[in-house]
Design a protein around this motif. Structure first.
Motif, short mmCIF file in Angstrom:
data_model
loop_
_atom_site.label_atom_id
_atom_site.label_comp_id
_atom_site.label_asym_id
_atom_site.label_seq_id
_atom_site.Cartn_x
_atom_site.Cartn_y
_atom_site.Cartn_z
N GLU A 1 0.84 -1.20 0.00
CA GLU A 1 0.00 0.00 0.00
C GLU A 1 0.87 1.25 0.00
O GLU A 1 1.82 1.35 0.79
CB GLU A 1 -0.90 0.01 1.24
N HIS A 2 0.52 2.19 -0.87
CA HIS A 2 1.31 3.43 -0.89
C HIS A 2 0.60 4.51 -1.71
O HIS A 2 -0.32 4.23 -2.48
CB HIS A 2 2.71 3.19 -1.46
N TRP A 3 1.08 5.71 -1.49
CA TRP A 3 0.72 6.88 -2.31
C TRP A 3 2.05 7.43 -2.81
O TRP A 3 2.90 7.83 -2.03
CB TRP A 3 -0.02 7.90 -1.45
N LEU A 4 2.25 7.43 -4.13
CA LEU A 4 3.56 7.78 -4.68
C LEU A 4 3.97 9.20 -4.34
O LEU A 4 5.15 9.46 -4.06
CB LEU A 4 3.54 7.58 -6.20
N GLY A 5 3.04 10.12 -4.35
CA GLY A 5 3.37 11.52 -4.04
C GLY A 5 3.02 12.42 -5.21
O GLY A 5 3.38 12.15 -6.36
N LEU A 6 2.30 13.51 -4.92
CA LEU A 6 1.83 14.41 -5.97
C LEU A 6 2.99 15.03 -6.75
O LEU A 6 2.91 15.21 -7.97
CB LEU A 6 0.97 15.51 -5.34
N LYS A 7 4.07 15.36 -6.05
CA LYS A 7 5.20 16.00 -6.73
C LYS A 7 5.84 15.04 -7.73
O LYS A 7 6.20 15.43 -8.86
CB LYS A 7 6.22 16.47 -5.70
N LYS A 8 5.97 13.77 -7.36
CA LYS A 8 6.58 12.79 -8.26
C LYS A 8 5.68 12.53 -9.46
O LYS A 8 6.15 12.45 -10.60
CB LYS A 8 6.85 11.49 -7.49
#
Length: 303
Positions: free
Chosen positions: A137-144
């Motif tokens: 489970e993860h959220w890659l990140g808006l900036k990436k």
């Protein structure tokens, strides 16, 4: 007696001299050993410094689509897993999970929910930088994600894969996907919809439309509820608060929040505290979603 005494003293003196010579040799050996230990210690420290020094990391490609295209000429089958990407026009590399088996491969996973072990009740900074375990489970990140989809001469599609608690599978796809930069709060832009789960991003009317909405989190409120919204005859001041302090592209809350936190659902029956894709229904009732993956893939290059 006198001769015996002289003989004894000589014997004692010889023994003492022999012991002194032995001590000198031992001292020399100890000194030599200490010198070797110090030399070895210096070599180990130098090796560790080289091992842990910050060096440029070689990326595997600009994104998972680029990695797939590059490796197909070398290997017949590319495994899914964690790869290093370095999008164009950025000064950093970072890890992503690439799905290489699903629908032709080349997908960069930007979000995955499977087991509820990762807490999605997060503040703005976490949603910008990313969190969780890339292999789970993860959220890659808006900036990436912004860096990936805003590369020159590229266009990306978004695919949302959903699985219900009774193992029904569905999806929603958008033939264009883009994010604005952080100054514009990573506003989302979606192309044409296709799929079997319904277009929850846009909902059924303009008040529910989350396309072009800026991202909100528990500490950054861009949800359009100024000062409040009326949701199901209830007054809501914060859509993030309504959705258990999670972050999403809220517009007066809307019908989609794939970051919704399901942990408190039983304790808060009056609030929507679950993974939400409201247009995916059975007999008029929304499916209870147990897992979801959001992934993006490059679909066209304009030269």
């Amino acid at each position: 007696m006198l001769a015996f005494g002289r003989s004894t003293r000589k014997l004692i003196r010889d023994v003492m001299e022999e012991q002194e010579r032995a001590l000198d040799i031992l001292s020399s050996q100890v000194t030599e050993l200490m010198t070797k230990v110090q030399t070895l210690s210096s070599e180990v420290q130098r090796s560790n410094a080289e091992l842990y020094s910050i060096k440029p990391v070689q990326s595997h490609g600009r994104d998972c689509t680029d990695i797939k295209d590059n490796l197909l000429s070398v290997v017949p089958k590319i495994p899914s897993g964690i790869y290093i990407v370095h999008p164009e026009n950025t000064d950093s590399s970072f890890e992503v999970f690439c799905e290489m088996d699903y629908m032709g491969g080349g997908w960069t996973v930007m979000q995955r929910r499977t087991d509820g072990l990762t807490d999605f009740k997060r503040a703005w900074a976490d949603y910008v930088d990313g969190f969780g375990n890339l292999a789970g489970e993860h959220w890659l990140g808006l900036k990436k994600v912004f860096h990936i989809v805003n590369q020159k001469d590229t266009r990306f599609q978004l695919h949302v894969a959903l699985v219900s608690h009774d193992d029904v599978i569905s999806y929603a796809a958008y033939d264009d996907f883009d994010l604005n930069n952080e100054t514009l709060f990573f506003s989302i832009h979606l192309g044409r919809y296709a799929g079997s789960a319904g277009d929850a991003f846009r909902g059924y009317d303009q008040d529910q439309n989350q396309d072009t909405a800026p991202f909100s989190a528990s500490d950054v409120d861009n949800d359009g509820c100024n000062p409040s919204c009326s949701i199901d005859d209830r007054t809501v001041e914060s859509c993030s608060g309504q959705h258990n302090q999670t972050g999403w592209w809220f517009n007066q809350c809307g019908l989609a929040n794939l970051n919704g936190s399901p942990e408190d659902a039983e304790q808060n029956q009056g609030q929507r505290m679950r993974i939400l894709w409201d247009t995916w229904r059975q007999n008029g009732v929304p499916h209870t979603i147990k897992s979801v993956t959001m992934k993006i893939r490059r679909i066209a290059t304009n030269n």
